[in-house]
Enzyme design. Structure first.
Site, PDB file in Angstrom:
ATOM      1  N   ASN A  87       0.854  -1.189   0.000  1.00 22.86           N
ATOM      2  CA  ASN A  87       0.000   0.000   0.000  1.00 22.86           C
ATOM      3  C   ASN A  87       0.888   1.235   0.000  1.00 22.86           C
ATOM      4  O   ASN A  87       1.959   1.225   0.607  1.00 22.86           O
ATOM      5  CB  ASN A  87      -0.859   0.004   1.274  1.00 22.86           C
ATOM      6  CG  ASN A  87      -1.749   1.232   1.390  1.00 22.86           C
ATOM      7  OD1 ASN A  87      -2.448   1.598   0.433  1.00 22.86           O
ATOM      8  ND2 ASN A  87      -1.734   1.879   2.542  1.00 22.86           N
ATOM      9  N   HIS A 128       0.954   5.147   1.277  1.00 27.96           N
ATOM     10  CA  HIS A 128       0.254   6.004   2.231  1.00 27.96           C
ATOM     11  C   HIS A 128       0.937   7.369   2.287  1.00 27.96           C
ATOM     12  O   HIS A 128       2.167   7.435   2.356  1.00 27.96           O
ATOM     13  CB  HIS A 128       0.248   5.347   3.617  1.00 27.96           C
ATOM     14  CG  HIS A 128      -0.525   6.142   4.617  1.00 27.96           C
ATOM     15  ND1 HIS A 128      -1.901   6.125   4.669  1.00 27.96           N
ATOM     16  CD2 HIS A 128      -0.115   7.015   5.560  1.00 27.96           C
ATOM     17  CE1 HIS A 128      -2.307   6.957   5.616  1.00 27.96           C
ATOM     18  NE2 HIS A 128      -1.239   7.513   6.168  1.00 27.96           N
TER      19      HIS A 128
HETATM   20  C1  GAR Z   1      -2.563   8.943  -2.687  1.00 29.00           C
HETATM   21  O1  GAR Z   1      -2.014  10.131  -2.167  1.00 29.00           O
HETATM   22  C2  GAR Z   1      -2.442   7.813  -1.701  1.00 29.00           C
HETATM   23  O2  GAR Z   1      -1.267   7.878  -0.935  1.00 29.00           O
HETATM   24  C3  GAR Z   1      -3.648   8.049  -0.843  1.00 29.00           C
HETATM   25  O3  GAR Z   1      -4.665   8.370  -1.763  1.00 29.00           O
HETATM   26  C4  GAR Z   1      -4.090   9.103  -2.835  1.00 29.00           C
HETATM   27  C5  GAR Z   1      -4.592   8.560  -4.153  1.00 29.00           C
HETATM   28  O4  GAR Z   1      -4.221   9.412  -5.198  1.00 29.00           O
HETATM   29  N1  GAR Z   1      -3.999   6.887  -0.077  1.00 29.00           N
HETATM   30  C6  GAR Z   1      -4.522   6.949   1.138  1.00 29.00           C
HETATM   31  O5  GAR Z   1      -4.808   8.002   1.683  1.00 29.00           O
HETATM   32  C7  GAR Z   1      -4.793   5.614   1.782  1.00 29.00           C
HETATM   33  N2  GAR Z   1      -5.300   5.794   3.123  1.00 29.00           N
HETATM   34  P1  GAR Z   1      -4.332   8.899  -6.710  1.00 29.00           P
HETATM   35  O6  GAR Z   1      -5.736   8.330  -6.907  1.00 29.00           O
HETATM   36  O7  GAR Z   1      -4.128  10.133  -7.538  1.00 29.00           O
HETATM   37  O8  GAR Z   1      -3.264   7.872  -6.935  1.00 29.00           O
END
Ligand code: GAR
Length: 201
Positions: free
Chosen positions: A107, A109
């Site tokens: 994952n 984060h």
């Molecule tokens: C990313 O910043 C990822 O790290 C975060 O969601 C975003 C997705 O962006 N994930 C979390 O917050 C998980 N708890 P994207 O759809 O543009 O890749």
């Protein structure tokens, strides 16, 4: 080839970063499947444009997380998926997926874990007033953003930082780190011993 499935819920900029590295020949993997819990998410368009098969589902149409995860698991098995990449997949995972894929599911984060797990990690860091935050790629275990850490990259928080400006730099860091970790895993350079992860560079 090393076969990956990407799970995402939103815009999919991290999905796109992986696609771009594959298309440039810098990452020798096959993206066999995008799994998305929001059929209208922009990441679905990105997958179609890249020719990546898509499995979308609406969680509310199932009676439990385990019910839809069982169907996803079958999709992964028929495709012989080596690695699951959670790239902005905003759902809790159950043992239906964690048990068969522990050590083969990662994952990304947007904080330096174990600080600021869960949702709104970028906002949490700004509100707390930390001077540095960053991004973490970790193995997925049964907890919330709690699995063994593979790699991290720090991002400075400037004076007068806004959530928007910080989000841009966090994303830029993610787009470098996530494909890099996928490359290490695809080259079998990562070992996991309890909580300790070693990368042979
Ligand atoms: C990313 O910043 C990822 O790290 C975060 O969601 C975003 C997705 O962006 N994930 C979390 O917050 C998980 N708890 P994207 O759809 O543009 O890749």
């Amino acid at each position: 080839p090393y076969r990956i499935a990407v799970f995402a819920s939103g815009s999919g900029s991290n999905f796109q970063a992986i696609v771009d590295q594959v298309q440039k020949g810098k990452l020798d993997v096959r993206i066999e499947l995008l799994v998305c819990d929001r059929p209208k998410a922009y990441v679905v368009e990105r997958a179609k444009a890249a020719g990546v098969p898509v499995f979308t589902f609406s969680p509310k149409e199932y009676e439990s997380r385990e019910a839809y995860e069982t169907i996803i698991l079958e999709e992964l098995r028929v495709r012989g998926i080596d690695l699951i990449v959670m790239a902005g997949y905003m759902r809790i995972i159950t043992s239906v997926l964690v048990e068969p894929y522990y050590g083969r599911m990662i994952n990304i984060h947007p904080s330096l874990l174990p600080s600021f797990p869960g949702v709104r990690a970028i906002e949490q860091a700004v509100e707390y007033g930390v001077k540095q935050t960053g991004v973490t790629v970790h193995y997925v275990d049964g907890g919330l953003d709690s699995g063994p850490i593979i790699a991290q990259r720090a991002v400075e928080i400037h004076e007068h930082e806004t959530v928007e400006s910080l989000t841009d730099r966090i994303h830029a860091a993610e787009h470098v780190l996530l494909p890099q970790v996928i490359r290490w895993l695809s080259e079998d350079r990562v070992s996991l011993d309890g909580r300790r992860v070693t990368v042979r560079l």
